[in-house]
Design a protein around this motif. Structure first.
Motif, short mmCIF file in Angstrom:
data_model
loop_
_atom_site.label_atom_id
_atom_site.label_comp_id
_atom_site.label_asym_id
_atom_site.label_seq_id
_atom_site.Cartn_x
_atom_site.Cartn_y
_atom_site.Cartn_z
N ALA A 21 4.46 9.40 -82.12
CA ALA A 21 5.36 10.46 -82.57
C ALA A 21 4.92 11.83 -82.07
O ALA A 21 5.74 12.74 -81.94
CB ALA A 21 5.46 10.46 -84.10
N SER A 22 3.62 11.98 -81.77
CA SER A 22 3.14 13.26 -81.24
C SER A 22 3.34 13.36 -79.73
O SER A 22 2.98 14.37 -79.13
CB SER A 22 1.67 13.46 -81.60
N GLY A 23 3.92 12.32 -79.14
CA GLY A 23 4.25 12.38 -77.72
C GLY A 23 3.22 11.77 -76.79
O GLY A 23 3.35 11.88 -75.57
N LEU A 24 2.21 11.15 -77.33
CA LEU A 24 1.18 10.55 -76.48
C LEU A 24 1.65 9.21 -75.93
O LEU A 24 2.37 8.46 -76.60
CB LEU A 24 -0.11 10.35 -77.27
N SER A 25 1.23 8.90 -74.73
CA SER A 25 1.53 7.60 -74.12
C SER A 25 0.59 6.54 -74.68
O SER A 25 -0.47 6.87 -75.24
CB SER A 25 1.35 7.68 -72.60
N THR A 26 0.95 5.29 -74.51
CA THR A 26 0.08 4.21 -74.99
C THR A 26 -1.25 4.23 -74.25
O THR A 26 -2.28 3.88 -74.82
CB THR A 26 0.74 2.83 -74.86
N GLU A 27 -1.25 4.67 -73.01
CA GLU A 27 -2.51 4.76 -72.26
C GLU A 27 -3.45 5.78 -72.90
O GLU A 27 -4.65 5.52 -73.07
CB GLU A 27 -2.22 5.15 -70.80
N VAL A 28 -2.93 6.93 -73.26
CA VAL A 28 -3.74 7.96 -73.92
C VAL A 28 -4.14 7.48 -75.31
O VAL A 28 -5.29 7.66 -75.72
CB VAL A 28 -2.98 9.30 -73.98
N ILE A 29 -3.22 6.86 -76.01
CA ILE A 29 -3.52 6.37 -77.36
C ILE A 29 -4.67 5.37 -77.32
O ILE A 29 -5.54 5.38 -78.19
CB ILE A 29 -2.27 5.76 -78.02
N ARG A 30 -4.71 4.54 -76.30
CA ARG A 30 -5.81 3.57 -76.17
C ARG A 30 -7.16 4.28 -76.13
O ARG A 30 -8.15 3.80 -76.68
CB ARG A 30 -5.61 2.71 -74.92
N SER A 31 -7.22 5.46 -75.54
CA SER A 31 -8.46 6.22 -75.48
C SER A 31 -8.78 6.94 -76.78
O SER A 31 -9.94 7.08 -77.16
CB SER A 31 -8.38 7.27 -74.36
N VAL A 32 -7.74 7.40 -77.47
CA VAL A 32 -7.92 8.21 -78.67
C VAL A 32 -8.05 7.35 -79.93
O VAL A 32 -8.77 7.73 -80.87
CB VAL A 32 -6.72 9.20 -78.82
N LEU A 33 -7.41 6.21 -79.96
CA LEU A 33 -7.34 5.38 -81.16
C LEU A 33 -8.69 5.06 -81.80
O LEU A 33 -8.80 5.12 -83.03
CB LEU A 33 -6.57 4.09 -80.86
N GLU A 39 -14.90 14.24 -75.75
CA GLU A 39 -13.99 13.47 -74.89
C GLU A 39 -12.56 13.51 -75.42
O GLU A 39 -11.61 13.74 -74.67
CB GLU A 39 -14.46 12.02 -74.77
N VAL A 40 -12.40 13.30 -76.72
CA VAL A 40 -11.06 13.31 -77.31
C VAL A 40 -10.46 14.71 -77.25
O VAL A 40 -9.28 14.88 -76.95
CB VAL A 40 -11.10 12.77 -78.76
N ARG A 41 -11.27 15.72 -77.52
CA ARG A 41 -10.79 17.10 -77.42
C ARG A 41 -10.27 17.38 -76.00
O ARG A 41 -9.20 17.98 -75.82
CB ARG A 41 -11.89 18.10 -77.78
N SER A 42 -10.99 16.92 -75.00
CA SER A 42 -10.58 17.11 -73.61
C SER A 42 -9.25 16.40 -73.33
O SER A 42 -8.35 16.97 -72.70
CB SER A 42 -11.67 16.59 -72.68
N ILE A 43 -9.13 15.18 -73.80
CA ILE A 43 -7.89 14.41 -73.60
C ILE A 43 -6.71 15.12 -74.25
O ILE A 43 -5.65 15.31 -73.63
CB ILE A 43 -8.04 12.98 -74.16
N LEU A 44 -6.87 15.52 -75.51
CA LEU A 44 -5.76 16.15 -76.23
C LEU A 44 -5.42 17.52 -75.66
O LEU A 44 -4.25 17.90 -75.60
CB LEU A 44 -6.09 16.24 -77.72
N THR A 45 -6.42 18.25 -75.20
CA THR A 45 -6.18 19.54 -74.56
C THR A 45 -5.37 19.36 -73.28
O THR A 45 -4.42 20.11 -73.02
CB THR A 45 -7.51 20.27 -74.26
N ARG A 46 -5.74 18.36 -72.49
CA ARG A 46 -5.02 18.06 -71.25
C ARG A 46 -3.56 17.65 -71.56
O ARG A 46 -2.63 18.11 -70.90
CB ARG A 46 -5.74 16.96 -70.49
N GLU A 47 -3.36 16.82 -72.58
CA GLU A 47 -2.02 16.38 -72.95
C GLU A 47 -1.18 17.55 -73.46
O GLU A 47 0.01 17.64 -73.16
CB GLU A 47 -2.08 15.27 -74.01
#
Length: 112
Positions: free
Chosen positions: A54-66, A81-89
């Motif tokens: 619902a926040s707009g993340l792809s399943t690929e990104v979710i796999r990393s964040v989950l 790592e998660v901060r970097s991913i979410l900042t990039r998204e």
């Protein structure tokens, strides 16, 4: 629990649950008869997946964040790592919004 029960408890169709499994988001084990069996944590995991989608993340990104989420609403442990991913998204989303605003302005210019 079987896939039907997980579906009932989460409001997510069995087809979507199988998709989450195929994307590496949801773990299951198989009984000798081939049926999927989920443990009780699967309910929380599905709710986290839904919140992240619902926040707009792809399943690929979710796999990393989950692995860094907790609670039913997918609160996130902001390790570097998660901060970097979410900042990039977020930056990518901001770019898409800017592009849409530009397109909207161009389209609106055609209307009196």
């Amino acid at each position: 629990m079987l896939i039907g029960e997980l579906s009932e408890r989460t409001g997510v169709s069995p087809r979507l649950l199988r998709y989450y499994e195929s994307q590496g988001l949801l773990e299951t084990c198989r009984a000798a008869n081939g049926y999927r069996h989920y443990d009780d944590t699967a309910v929380t995991t599905v709710r986290q997946i839904r919140a992240l989608l619902a926040s707009g993340l792809s399943t690929e990104v979710i796999r990393s964040v989950l692995p860094c989420t907790y609670g039913d609403e997918a609160r996130v442990d902001l390790c570097p790592e998660v901060r970097s991913i979410l900042t990039r998204e977020l930056a990518a989303l901001d770019e898409r919004i800017a592009g849409l605003q530009q397109s909207r302005g161009a389209l609106a210019a055609y209307l009196p």
